[in-house]
Design a protein around this motif. Structure first.
Motif, PDB file in Angstrom:
ATOM      1  N   PRO A 168       1.036  -1.377  -0.021  1.00  0.00           N
ATOM      2  CA  PRO A 168       0.090   0.110   0.179  1.00  0.00           C
ATOM      3  C   PRO A 168       0.883   1.249  -0.256  1.00  0.00           C
ATOM      4  O   PRO A 168       1.881   1.386   0.656  1.00  0.00           O
ATOM      5  N   THR A 169       0.511   2.226  -0.628  1.00  0.00           N
ATOM      6  CA  THR A 169       1.251   3.531  -0.748  1.00  0.00           C
ATOM      7  C   THR A 169       0.381   4.520   0.141  1.00  0.00           C
ATOM      8  O   THR A 169      -0.713   4.017   0.711  1.00  0.00           O
ATOM      9  N   ILE A 170       0.682   5.672   0.280  1.00  0.00           N
ATOM     10  CA  ILE A 170      -0.202   6.667   0.922  1.00  0.00           C
ATOM     11  C   ILE A 170      -1.502   6.906   0.304  1.00  0.00           C
ATOM     12  O   ILE A 170      -1.638   7.104  -0.788  1.00  0.00           O
ATOM     13  N   PRO A 171      -2.505   6.977   1.049  1.00  0.00           N
ATOM     14  CA  PRO A 171      -3.967   7.015   0.613  1.00  0.00           C
ATOM     15  C   PRO A 171      -3.977   8.455  -0.054  1.00  0.00           C
ATOM     16  O   PRO A 171      -3.365   9.589  -0.092  1.00  0.00           O
ATOM     17  N   ALA A 172      -4.700   8.467  -1.313  1.00  0.00           N
ATOM     18  CA  ALA A 172      -4.840   9.534  -2.211  1.00  0.00           C
ATOM     19  C   ALA A 172      -6.140   9.994  -2.181  1.00  0.00           C
ATOM     20  O   ALA A 172      -7.075   9.301  -2.272  1.00  0.00           O
ATOM     21  N   MET A 173      -6.660  11.235  -2.736  1.00  0.00           N
ATOM     22  CA  MET A 173      -8.020  11.649  -2.873  1.00  0.00           C
ATOM     23  C   MET A 173      -8.707  10.924  -3.906  1.00  0.00           C
ATOM     24  O   MET A 173      -8.042  10.481  -5.032  1.00  0.00           O
ATOM     25  N   ARG A 174      -9.715  10.407  -3.751  1.00  0.00           N
ATOM     26  CA  ARG A 174     -10.385   9.676  -4.942  1.00  0.00           C
ATOM     27  C   ARG A 174     -11.756  10.484  -5.551  1.00  0.00           C
ATOM     28  O   ARG A 174     -12.257  11.356  -4.821  1.00  0.00           O
ATOM     29  N   VAL A 175     -12.129  10.419  -6.699  1.00  0.00           N
ATOM     30  CA  VAL A 175     -13.167  10.935  -7.414  1.00  0.00           C
ATOM     31  C   VAL A 175     -14.445  10.080  -7.057  1.00  0.00           C
ATOM     32  O   VAL A 175     -14.380   8.796  -7.484  1.00  0.00           O
ATOM     33  N   LYS A 176     -15.360  10.551  -6.477  1.00  0.00           N
ATOM     34  CA  LYS A 176     -16.812   9.726  -6.624  1.00  0.00           C
ATOM     35  C   LYS A 176     -17.688  10.537  -7.096  1.00  0.00           C
ATOM     36  O   LYS A 176     -18.113  11.644  -7.155  1.00  0.00           O
ATOM     37  N   VAL A 177     -18.564   9.801  -7.836  1.00  0.00           N
ATOM     38  CA  VAL A 177     -19.666  10.281  -8.591  1.00  0.00           C
ATOM     39  C   VAL A 177     -20.933   9.793  -7.924  1.00  0.00           C
ATOM     40  O   VAL A 177     -21.039   8.465  -7.788  1.00  0.00           O
ATOM     41  N   SER A 178     -21.786  10.802  -7.729  1.00  0.00           N
ATOM     42  CA  SER A 178     -23.248  10.376  -7.181  1.00  0.00           C
ATOM     43  C   SER A 178     -24.348  11.008  -8.080  1.00  0.00           C
ATOM     44  O   SER A 178     -24.395  11.961  -8.389  1.00  0.00           O
TER      45      SER A 178
END
Length: 233
Positions: free
Chosen positions: A30-40
């Protein structure tokens, strides 16, 4: 909770969320968590997302069913989901129309009117438009993104460290472009028990496969099923 239903048309981009998995480095480390793109999206059974919140929201293409989603709003299930998701949102991304709908509604409200207000006003808003200027972004903090810079901008945001989301809702053209570019990490689809027979969709018709895995499915009393998907490839 009634005020939450009225804000349905503002497309705040806040739906049920799930915590992200760290990206995998070489050897599956695992790498450092990164921002994710979420579509709702509020979505009909035949995949239409156009104008769920109001009759005059988006009549383009002779769409006659504006406001179709409102009767299916379940405050007991959907309002807590919206609030939970809001707590996981770092910034929002929207197109011009979605931004202008929100900007016409939220700045005049207080937390007494709606518990989302202060947080929505605080989060950073990225607005994709080829016609607006920075001066038009009266509901801030906000950054103007030109359509030609969309993919580069989202790719850069998506690389930033953190465990929260860049949330997208409405904004069909923006969402199609992100899906086509493989930049959508999660989908929260509020599938509603209605067939509209035509209208705008978020899915690109480019013949390319995009695999997602079902994370959870939650029914509402009104027949809505909230399906959460995570990118699988």
């Amino acid at each position: 909770m009634a005020s939450v239903a009225r804000r349905h048309s503002a497309y705040v981009g806040l739906r049920i969320g799930c915590r992200v998995r760290p990206r995998q480095g070489p050897g599956g480390v695992p790498t450092i968590p990164a921002m994710r793109v979420k579509v709702s999206e509020f979505m009909s059974m035949d995949g239409v997302v156009q104008a769920p919140g109001g009759a005059d929201e988006d009549p383009s293409g002779n769409f006659r069913h504006g406001g179709w989603s409102m009767p299916y709003f379940d405050p007991e299930v959907m309002a807590p989901a919206l609030m939970s998701d809001l707590q996981q949102t770092e910034a929002s991304l929207s197109g011009r129309v979605t931004y202008q709908i929100s900007a016409a509604s939220w700045p005049e409200r207080t937390d007494e009117d709606d518990p989302f207000t202060s947080t929505l006003s605080r989060i950073h808003k990225y607005v994709v438009s080829g016609t607006l200027s920075e001066a038009d972004l009266t509901w801030g903090p906000a950054t103007l993104v030109r359509p030609g810079d969309l993919i580069e901008t989202v790719s850069e945001l998506r690389s930033r460290p953190g465990d929260k989301y860049l949330s997208v809702s409405g904004s069909t053209e923006v969402t199609r472009a992100l899906l086509a570019a493989g930049l959508v990490d999660e989908l929260s689809l509020y599938v509603e028990p209605i067939v509209l027979g035509g209208g705008k969709s978020i899915f690109p018709a480019d013949g390319v496969k995009h695999r997602f895995e079902l994370v959870s499915s939650q029914p509402a009393k009104t027949g809505v099923v909230i399906n959460r998907y995570r990118r699988a490839d």
